[in-house]
Motif scaffolding. Structure first.
Motif, PDB file in Angstrom:
ATOM      1  N   GLN A  76       0.811  -1.387   0.124  1.00 57.68           N
ATOM      2  CA  GLN A  76      -0.033  -0.048   0.033  1.00 57.68           C
ATOM      3  C   GLN A  76       0.769   1.301   0.031  1.00 57.68           C
ATOM      4  N   THR A  77       2.029   1.108   0.547  1.00 55.04           N
ATOM      5  CA  THR A  77       2.640   2.458   0.833  1.00 55.04           C
ATOM      6  C   THR A  77       3.827   2.625  -0.234  1.00 55.04           C
ATOM      7  N   GLY A  78       4.017   1.836  -1.044  1.00 51.00           N
ATOM      8  CA  GLY A  78       5.017   1.762  -2.023  1.00 51.00           C
ATOM      9  C   GLY A  78       6.648   1.742  -1.614  1.00 51.00           C
ATOM     10  N   ALA A  79       6.523   0.942  -0.284  1.00 52.30           N
ATOM     11  CA  ALA A  79       7.960   0.667   0.199  1.00 52.30           C
ATOM     12  C   ALA A  79       8.261  -0.682  -0.246  1.00 52.30           C
ATOM     13  N   LEU A  80       9.671  -1.099  -0.280  1.00 47.87           N
ATOM     14  CA  LEU A  80      10.374  -2.171  -0.710  1.00 47.87           C
ATOM     15  C   LEU A  80      10.419  -3.187   0.764  1.00 47.87           C
ATOM     16  N   ALA A  81       9.658  -4.322   0.686  1.00 49.94           N
ATOM     17  CA  ALA A  81      10.129  -5.195   1.670  1.00 49.94           C
ATOM     18  C   ALA A  81      11.537  -6.123   1.580  1.00 49.94           C
ATOM     19  N   MET A  82      12.064  -6.006   2.849  1.00 49.83           N
ATOM     20  CA  MET A  82      13.372  -6.486   2.728  1.00 49.83           C
ATOM     21  C   MET A  82      13.409  -7.827   3.690  1.00 49.83           C
ATOM     22  N   ILE A  83      14.124  -9.111   3.571  1.00 52.02           N
ATOM     23  CA  ILE A  83      14.132  -9.834   4.462  1.00 52.02           C
ATOM     24  C   ILE A  83      15.594 -10.487   4.689  1.00 52.02           C
ATOM     25  N   HIS A  84      15.908 -10.781   6.041  1.00 52.85           N
ATOM     26  CA  HIS A  84      16.888 -11.592   6.224  1.00 52.85           C
ATOM     27  C   HIS A  84      16.629 -12.971   6.357  1.00 52.85           C
ATOM     28  N   GLY A  85      16.665 -13.908   5.673  1.00 52.57           N
ATOM     29  CA  GLY A  85      16.194 -15.225   5.438  1.00 52.57           C
ATOM     30  C   GLY A  85      16.940 -16.264   6.059  1.00 52.57           C
TER      31      GLY A  85
END
Ligand code: URP
Ligand code: ZN
Length: 468
Positions: free
Chosen positions: A175-184
């Motif tokens: 919704q906000t136009g952010a990029l999700a990042m994960i430490h997998g």
């Protein structure tokens, strides 16, 4: 202040040509051959590469972690970045448990204020949605230029978020136009393995890798990819180390899903045998995900060449061997996780990637600068050399020999993972918005020259400074 960089070989992600670059008011104003302009400063770049300043999308400066605080603050860390040709980085501001997101962000701004040697942005690490921060508050961060939300699936009891948080934040990112990042990495299973190893008296640094097997990186990476797909959000996977997670990212990208991955310099060069070095030296390579079996290294080179992985960062998180890594002398689980590398990325990737024929010069620029700029809302202001872009430029001597050593690097940390490695090719002059930061091995700029950059939302361009 105007600068003319004369006769260099300009290399961007897509071009390679000889020309002059004229800089006025911190931005590139003209590019052409034999430019007839007056300049306050002329830099002769004949025989040299003229590269966009490198961008490191993954660093940890002045970060409390593992019962101590990183050896590098913003001044020493960014100074070392500048010597290595990195002119912009994105550090991780942390929302501690029980804290609001804006309070976490303000803490990180205060750490950098007055000390900055290069430009910088922040990602936010989401630690908890239950007590401190709310989704409503997190939604306001992109307006402050913080357009990426990072979640760690590892470090149980510290940063680990559950799948509910993962999903809710990913939905918000959509919704906000952010990029999700994960430490997998699957932190729940790692926690079982670590406690078991310690209880059985397996305490040396090699157990750091043995208790964090590649299957658990592959599982967490794939889980995050599937959840992100359901949430409809773009996903960036940090520090990919092994074939299990490379495979998960490759499958998603083949399906056309908006998934990108990065690896870090150290995973190409350091393997799990380093952990067995005598006298506790192995602790220098304790970071997460851990160093892997050497067979993963050609897989990573292939992944960065073929665009399965899109960026190379450093995950610079420096702890001194003396006094900090030593905290875990009798128990690997107490070794602060992290290693330095901000200064060495361009040197190592140019020498072992380009000189040894694994990647092209254009691809090197993409991996070290342009792709990070595009994914994290800095492009085209940064990540390229074009009229209107910030004059963040590295004049790089492809023939200069340099031996990497803790004795000569500019980080505050007391060791270097690449100690004694001789590379051919090194930065000669490094400019930030047209200001010379480093020249002929000397720092010529003062703290405070670096600026916070408000990044654009995912998929949007960051307008050149003059247009804003
Ligand atoms: O060991 C590491 N990588 N330390 C920094 C925090 C993280 O996991 O990225
Ligand atoms: Zn990290």
């Amino acid at each position: 202040m105007s600068v003319l960089i004369q006769g260099g070989r300009i290399i961007t992600a897509s071009e390679d040509y000889v020309a002059d670059v004229y800089i006025e008011d911190e931005t590139v104003s003209l590019i052409g051959t034999s430019l007839d302009v007056d300049a306050d400063r002329v830099i002769d770049a004949s025989g040299k590469y003229v590269l966009p300043g490198c961008i490191d999308p993954h660093t940890h400066l002045d970060m409390p972690f593992g019962g101590t605080i990183t050896a590098d603050d913003f001044q020493s860390g960014q100074t070392s970045a500048a010597f290595g040709g990195t002119t912009c980085h994105i550090d991780f501001a942390i929302q501690s448990k029980g804290q609001s997101f804006t309070a976490g962000l303000e803490e990180w701004h205060a750490k950098a204020d007055g000390k900055a040697m290069i430009d910088y942005g922040f990602h936010i690490i989401v630690s908890d949605l239950k007590e401190g921060g709310t989704l409503e508050e997190l939604a306001t961060l992109p307006d402050l230029g913080v357009t990426s939300y990072k979640m760690l699936m590892a470090y149980k009891g510290v940063f680990l978020v559950d799948d509910e948080t993962l999903f809710r934040v990913m939905e918000l990112a959509t919704q906000t136009g952010a990029l999700a990042m994960i430490h997998g990495e699957n932190g729940e299973v790692i926690d079982v393995l670590v406690k078991r190893a310690v209880a059985e008296g397996n305490l040396d640094p090699s157990w750091h890798a043995k208790t964090r097997p590649a299957e658990l990186e592959g599982e967490a990476t794939n889980r995050a990819i599937q959840i992100a797909h359901l949430a409809g959000c773009p996903l960036y996977v940090v520090h990919v180390t092994c074939k299990e997670s490379v495979g998960a990212i490759a499958r998603a990208r083949e399906l056309g899903w908006p998934v990108w991955g990065e690896t870090c310099t150290q995973y190409f060069f350091v393997d799990d045998t380093y952990l067995d070095r005598p006298n506790f030296e192995g602790a220098k390579a304790v970071f997460s995900p851990p160093v892997r079996d050497k067979s993963n290294q050609p897989i990573l080179w292939n992944a960065v060449r073929s665009d399965v992985l899109s960026a190379i960062s450093t995950d610079h998180c420096s702890f001194n061997f003396d006094g900090q890594k030593m905290l875990g002398k009798d128990d690997f689980s107490k070794i602060p996780n992290g290693a330095p590398g901000l200064e060495d990325r361009l040197l190592m990737i140019h020498h072992f990637g380009v000189n040894e024929g694994r990647i092209s010069l254009n691809r090197m620029v993409e991996l070290l600068s342009t792709n990070a700029a595009k994914l994290f809302g800095l492009y085209p202001r940064k990540g390229t050399i074009a009229p209107g872009s910030d004059a963040d430029i590295v004049v790089f001597d492809p023939e200069k020999e340099h031996t990497i050593s803790a004795a000569t690097h500019h980080s505050s940390v007391d060791y270097n993972l690449y100690e004694g490695t001789t590379v051919v090719g090194a930065p000669e002059v490094v400019l930030l918005r047209g200001h010379v930061l480093v020249e002929d091995g000397e720092l010529v700029a003062s703290p405070g020259i670096g600026q916070f950059v408000k990044r654009a939302r995912f998929g949007e361009e960051l307008k050149p400074a003059k247009a804003t």
